[in-house]
Design an enzyme around this catalytic site. Structure first.
Site, PDB file in Angstrom:
ATOM      1  N   SER A 156       1.019  -2.333   5.957  1.00 18.76           N
ATOM      2  CA  SER A 156       1.245  -1.652   4.623  1.00 18.76           C
ATOM      3  C   SER A 156       2.274  -0.774   5.209  1.00 18.76           C
ATOM      4  O   SER A 156       3.219  -0.819   4.353  1.00 18.76           O
ATOM      5  CB  SER A 156       1.071  -1.315   3.970  1.00 18.76           C
ATOM      6  N   ASP A 405      -2.676   5.787  -4.940  1.00 20.84           N
ATOM      7  CA  ASP A 405      -1.797   5.657  -3.759  1.00 20.84           C
ATOM      8  C   ASP A 405      -1.262   6.786  -3.005  1.00 20.84           C
ATOM      9  O   ASP A 405       0.171   7.703  -3.578  1.00 20.84           O
ATOM     10  CB  ASP A 405      -0.547   4.436  -3.693  1.00 20.84           C
ATOM     11  N   HIS A 408       1.378   5.164   0.710  1.00 21.39           N
ATOM     12  CA  HIS A 408       2.847   4.500   0.750  1.00 21.39           C
ATOM     13  C   HIS A 408       4.336   5.678  -0.254  1.00 21.39           C
ATOM     14  O   HIS A 408       3.465   6.274  -1.130  1.00 21.39           O
ATOM     15  CB  HIS A 408       3.095   3.105   0.067  1.00 21.39           C
TER      16      HIS A 408
END
Length: 430
Positions: A156, A405, A408
Site C-alpha cells: 500500500s 493509520d 501511510h
C-alpha cells in the site's frame, strides 16, 4: 514576480505620443500596462487577504506550479545523496493539490476528513551537503518519461506514492484520466491513469510480497499469508515487459505472520510459533523476492528499462493501534532525535545490497536506482492520517477506541517528497 509585459510586445508599430490620436486606446500603452499590473496586484492582495482558503488554493496552486516548473527546476547533481538530511520549515511547500479532486483513497484525504492542524504541509526535505531538491515539476517529470509506462509495484505504500504522483501531475495544466481500475471502485489494488499530452501511463499493482501470496493478504480474517517464493505475483509479472519505469516498494508484509513455500515445500515461517515450522525471519524471504523481481525486470526485454527500488517507509504507532493518540505528533523529529534501526534498517540494507548486486550482473543494460526514503520517512511521525483516516473522528457519538493509520502519508503530505526525489533519479538515470 516578474515584471508585467504589454499584451502585444512583438508589435512593430511605433508607440504613440501621449497627445496623438489613436483610436481604440484611451491611455498610452505603457500606462495601460502599468495599470494592468496594478489591478492584478490588487486582485492578488484581495485574494490572499479576503478569500476563503479553498478559493486561494484553487487559484494559486496552478500559478505556483507554473512558476516552479518554469523557473525553479535545478539540474540535479549526480553525486547528490537524498537519503540523508533534515526537514526544514517551508510554509506552503506541500500545499500543492486538492486530494479530493484527484480521487485519492478516502482514508488518506486528511484535510477532507477534518484534520484541524495543517502544519505537516509546511516542511520540505533538505538533503545533506547542500544538495538541491527542487519542488516537484510536473512538466519535467512528464518530459522525462514521455511515451513511457511508469508502474508502481508492491504494497500500500507503493499505492500511496502512485496516488501522490498522479495528484502532483494533475495539479499541472496537463490533463489526465483514469483508464482502468478494480471492478469494485472501493478497491485500490490496480489502477492506471493516462496523460495523453505526453503519451504517459501510470499504473499501480497490488503485490505486497511481490511474490504470489494467498491467505491473510487477501482476507484480514485469516491468521497468516502463504507466500510462494518461487513464483512472482501474476498480474505485475505478466505485464513486466510493458513497464519502462518500474518502482518496487515492499517490505511491511514480510514483518507479519507468514508461511513461506518453494512449490509445495514449506521453507519456514515467520511469527508462527505454533506452526511446527522453522522460524526463518523476514530478511531472507524478502531478499529472495527482491532478487527474483530484479531478474524478471532485467531479463530479456529489460534493456533500457529503469528499475527503482524504494526502501521501507516505517510506521509510527507509539501506542495501541486503536488509541486515537497513537500517532498524534504535530512536527517532524529533529535531526538526530530518531534513528533508523531494527527491522527498517535490515530491510533497507537488503534493498541496497540487491540493487548493487543486480547492477553488477546487469552490466549497464538497464538503469537501477535506489529510492532511499527510510530516513526522511522515519523523521515524519506528524504526516500520517492517524484517527483522521475517518471523517470527523472526534465528533459527537464517536467511540473512544478507533482504527488509526500511522503508516501511510496524508495526501498531500510527506510522500510527495518521494516523488520529488524520484524525478531527480530519473533526470540522472545515466
Amino acid at each position: 514576480m516578474g515584471a508585467c509585459q504589454p499584451l502585444h510586445p512583438h508589435s512593430a508599430q511605433k508607440p504613440s505620443s501621449p497627445n496623438s490620436a489613436n483610436p481604440g486606446y484611451f491611455l498610452p500603452r505603457t500606462a495601460g500596462a502599468w495599470l494592468a499590473c496594478g489591478f492584478l496586484s490588487l486582485a492578488l492582495l484581495h485574494l490572499l487577504c479576503c478569500s476563503p482558503p479553498g478559493t486561494q488554493q484553487a487559484v494559486l496552486s496552478p500559478l505556483l506550479q507554473y512558476f516552479n516548473g518554469t523557473y525553479s527546476s535545478v539540474s540535479p547533481a549526480p553525486s547528490c545523496d537524498y537519503s540523508e538530511g533534515r526537514w526544514v520549515r517551508s510554509p506552503g511547500h506541500a500545499r500543492r493539490y486538492n486530494a479530493t479532486a484527484c480521487g485519492v483513497k478516502d482514508s488518506e484525504d486528511c484535510v477532507r476528513n477534518g484534520r484541524p492542524d495543517t502544519g505537516y504541509l509546511d516542511w520540505r526535505w533538505q538533503p545533506a551537503g547542500g544538495c538541491p531538491l527542487p519542488a516537484f515539476d510536473a512538466a519535467a517529470f512528464l518530459d522525462a518519461v514521455r511515451g513511457r509506462h511508469v508502474a508502481f509495484v508492491g504494497d500500500s505504500m507503493a499505492r500511496n506514492q502512485a496516488e501522490s504522483l498522479v495528484c502532483l501531475l494533475g495539479a499541472s495544466p496537463f490533463p489526465s484520466r483514469l483508464v482502468h481500475r478494480d471492478a469494485d471502485p472501493g478497491e485500490f489494488r490496480f489502477r492506471r491513469w493516462a496523460f495523453p499530452s505526453h503519451g504517459v501511463t501510470v499504473s499501480v499493482y497490488w503485490a505486497p510480497f511481490l511474490a504470489r501470496a494467498t491467505g491473510r493478504v487477501d482476507d484480514y480474517h485469516l491468521p497468516y499469508s502463504s507466500v510462494h517464493l518461487d513464483a512472482l505475483a501474476e498480474r505485475w509479472s505478466s505485464e513486466a515487459d510493458t513497464m519502462d519505469v518500474a518502482v518496487l516498494s515492499a517490505g511491511h508484509w514480510f514483518l507479519k505472520w507468514s508461511m513461506f513455500y518453494n512449490g509445495s515445500e514449506v521453507l519456514g515461517a515467520h511469527m508462527l510459533p505454533d506452526s511446527n515450522h522453522t522460524e526463518i525471519g523476514f530478511a531472507s524471504p524478502f531478499r529472495e523476492v527482491v532478487r527474483k523481481s530484479l531478474e524478471r525486470l532485467l531479463g530479456s526485454g529489460g534493456g533500457g528499462r529503469t528499475v527503482v527500488l524504494a526502501t521501507i517507509s516505517p510506521s509510527h504507532f507509539e501506542k495501541a493501534w486503536d488509541d486515537p493518540t497513537t500517532c498524534a505528533r504535530k512536527a517532524p523529529y529533529k535531526d538526530g532525535e530518531k534513528e533508523v534501526d531494527g527491522e527498517a534498517a535490515e530491510l533497507r540494507r537488503v534493498v541496497k545490497e540487491e540493487a548493487s548486486a543486480a547492477a553488477a550482473r546487469n552490466g549497464g543494460a538497464a538503469t537501477i536506482k535506489v529510492l532511499d526514503v527510510t530516513k526522511l520517512a522515519t523523521m515524519r511521525p506528524d504526516g500520517h492520517p492517524g484517527a483522521y483516516m475517518h471523517r470527523d473522528p472526534f465528533g459527537p457519538g464517536k467511540p473512544e477506541k478507533m482504527l488509526n493509520d500511522c503508516l501511510h502519508s496524508c495526501l498531500p503530505g510527506p510522500v510527495d517528497t518521494f516523488n520529488e526525489i524520484l524525478l531527480q533519479l530519473l533526470l540522472t538515470k545515466r
